[in-house]
Design a protein around this motif. Sequence first.
Motif, mmCIF file in Angstrom:
data_model
loop_
_atom_site.group_PDB
_atom_site.id
_atom_site.type_symbol
_atom_site.label_atom_id
_atom_site.label_comp_id
_atom_site.label_asym_id
_atom_site.label_seq_id
_atom_site.Cartn_x
_atom_site.Cartn_y
_atom_site.Cartn_z
ATOM 1 N N SER A 6 -5.729 -6.571 17.237
ATOM 2 C CA SER A 6 -5.810 -5.105 17.256
ATOM 3 C C SER A 6 -4.684 -4.453 16.453
ATOM 4 O O SER A 6 -4.736 -3.252 16.168
ATOM 5 N N ILE A 7 -3.661 -5.234 16.088
ATOM 6 C CA ILE A 7 -2.559 -4.704 15.279
ATOM 7 C C ILE A 7 -2.945 -4.812 13.804
ATOM 8 O O ILE A 7 -3.308 -5.875 13.317
ATOM 9 N N THR A 8 -2.845 -3.723 13.091
ATOM 10 C CA THR A 8 -3.268 -3.685 11.691
ATOM 11 C C THR A 8 -2.239 -4.379 10.798
ATOM 12 O O THR A 8 -1.057 -4.500 11.158
ATOM 13 N N PRO A 9 -2.658 -4.845 9.614
ATOM 14 C CA PRO A 9 -1.704 -5.437 8.661
ATOM 15 C C PRO A 9 -0.552 -4.493 8.319
ATOM 16 O O PRO A 9 0.596 -4.926 8.188
ATOM 17 N N ASP A 10 -0.861 -3.191 8.165
ATOM 18 C CA ASP A 10 0.198 -2.229 7.852
ATOM 19 C C ASP A 10 1.235 -2.160 8.967
ATOM 20 O O ASP A 10 2.435 -2.011 8.699
ATOM 21 N N ALA A 11 0.773 -2.277 10.219
ATOM 22 C CA ALA A 11 1.706 -2.237 11.347
ATOM 23 C C ALA A 11 2.620 -3.455 11.333
ATOM 24 O O ALA A 11 3.830 -3.352 11.602
ATOM 25 N N TYR A 12 2.050 -4.629 11.019
ATOM 26 C CA TYR A 12 2.875 -5.827 10.928
ATOM 27 C C TYR A 12 3.868 -5.719 9.775
ATOM 28 O O TYR A 12 5.029 -6.127 9.892
ATOM 29 N N PHE A 13 3.426 -5.167 8.637
ATOM 30 C CA PHE A 13 4.327 -4.972 7.508
ATOM 31 C C PHE A 13 5.498 -4.075 7.888
ATOM 32 O O PHE A 13 6.630 -4.281 7.448
ATOM 33 N N ASN B 288 14.223 -9.868 14.344
ATOM 34 C CA ASN B 288 13.123 -9.310 15.114
ATOM 35 C C ASN B 288 12.273 -10.462 15.637
ATOM 36 O O ASN B 288 12.094 -11.467 14.936
ATOM 37 N N TYR B 289 11.742 -10.350 16.833
ATOM 38 C CA TYR B 289 11.001 -11.481 17.387
ATOM 39 C C TYR B 289 9.708 -11.770 16.636
ATOM 40 O O TYR B 289 9.142 -12.851 16.750
ATOM 41 N N VAL B 290 9.243 -10.815 15.814
ATOM 42 C CA VAL B 290 8.076 -11.069 14.981
ATOM 43 C C VAL B 290 8.390 -12.152 13.950
ATOM 44 O O VAL B 290 7.496 -12.876 13.511
ATOM 45 N N VAL B 291 9.657 -12.288 13.579
ATOM 46 C CA VAL B 291 10.058 -13.357 12.658
ATOM 47 C C VAL B 291 9.808 -14.724 13.299
ATOM 48 O O VAL B 291 9.446 -15.681 12.607
ATOM 49 N N SER C 150 8.771 -17.969 -0.331
ATOM 50 C CA SER C 150 10.001 -18.677 0.028
ATOM 51 C C SER C 150 11.224 -17.775 -0.132
ATOM 52 O O SER C 150 12.135 -17.775 0.703
ATOM 53 N N VAL C 151 11.234 -16.999 -1.217
ATOM 54 C CA VAL C 151 12.344 -16.061 -1.432
ATOM 55 C C VAL C 151 12.384 -15.030 -0.307
ATOM 56 O O VAL C 151 13.445 -14.721 0.249
ATOM 57 N N ARG C 152 11.226 -14.510 0.041
ATOM 58 C CA ARG C 152 11.143 -13.544 1.145
ATOM 59 C C ARG C 152 11.608 -14.176 2.461
ATOM 60 O O ARG C 152 12.301 -13.553 3.257
ATOM 61 N N LEU C 153 11.217 -15.423 2.681
ATOM 62 C CA LEU C 153 11.584 -16.138 3.907
ATOM 63 C C LEU C 153 13.096 -16.220 4.070
ATOM 64 O O LEU C 153 13.650 -15.813 5.099
ATOM 65 N N ILE D 143 6.865 -3.768 10.809
ATOM 66 C CA ILE D 143 7.787 -4.477 11.704
ATOM 67 C C ILE D 143 8.576 -5.531 10.939
ATOM 68 O O ILE D 143 9.801 -5.640 11.063
ATOM 69 N N SER D 144 7.867 -6.337 10.163
ATOM 70 C CA SER D 144 8.503 -7.405 9.387
ATOM 71 C C SER D 144 7.592 -7.785 8.224
ATOM 72 O O SER D 144 6.513 -8.334 8.449
ATOM 73 N N PRO D 145 8.003 -7.544 6.985
ATOM 74 C CA PRO D 145 7.155 -7.896 5.835
ATOM 75 C C PRO D 145 6.896 -9.402 5.725
ATOM 76 O O PRO D 145 5.924 -9.803 5.080
#
Length: 217
Positions: A7-14, A60-63, A47-50, A16-18
């Motif tokens: 139910s959480i949209t991709p934009d919402a996840y972005f 953030n716990y989403v990580v 990998s660079v983003r990681l 919180i944490s890209p």
Amino acid sequence: MPLLDPSITPDAYFAISPLLPWIIISVAARHYPPDPNLLPSLSAPVSVRLWATLADVPQNYVVVKALCILCTWPLPVSSTSSDPTFMLSGLMMQIAMQIGLHRPSHAQDFARFKEDLREEELRDRVKTVATGYGQPPSTVYDWALVPSASNGTNYQLPEEVEIRLSIERFCNKVTRSFYTNKMDPMGLVSDEQRGIMSDFLAHDFEEIESKLRPNTS
């Protein structure tokens, strides 16, 4: 993997944490017939983003969710020696403990600011840390760390290192002895068991203390 809330949209996840959306995209790219080279082309920038994300403190716990997924479906590497999955699984568990995911109902104890978590947020934290706990334990004391005479090796640890290792083993034993009750919210064993374990651990403590005494004069 039932780790994400549909139910959480991709934009919402972005927001919180890209990192998490890009990890999801990299997994989806494994089976994208229109472009078989999509996953290899994503590997380097993801990998660079990681690593840029892991450099931030606190996390953030989403990580932790992102690392759970990445450890299950790693990015392609040229050899097992260059695969960071085992290292990432350790980071995942340490981040989870640092931000209190292993104590979801006591999140405030691990936060600098007041946190009022809703019931669905608590359930999500439990689900996240339960998924992460499928990884190897963070501390392993195997045969390589026992005295050389008993494991057949031809080396001996320096005395100060061996003493430090004994102390850390004892701390690990204390933690595992007192925090193994699955029925208690904090994991604490019963008062009766604590009394018994305290007696055993006191004996171990005295042994370590007797070894240390000649070296602390």
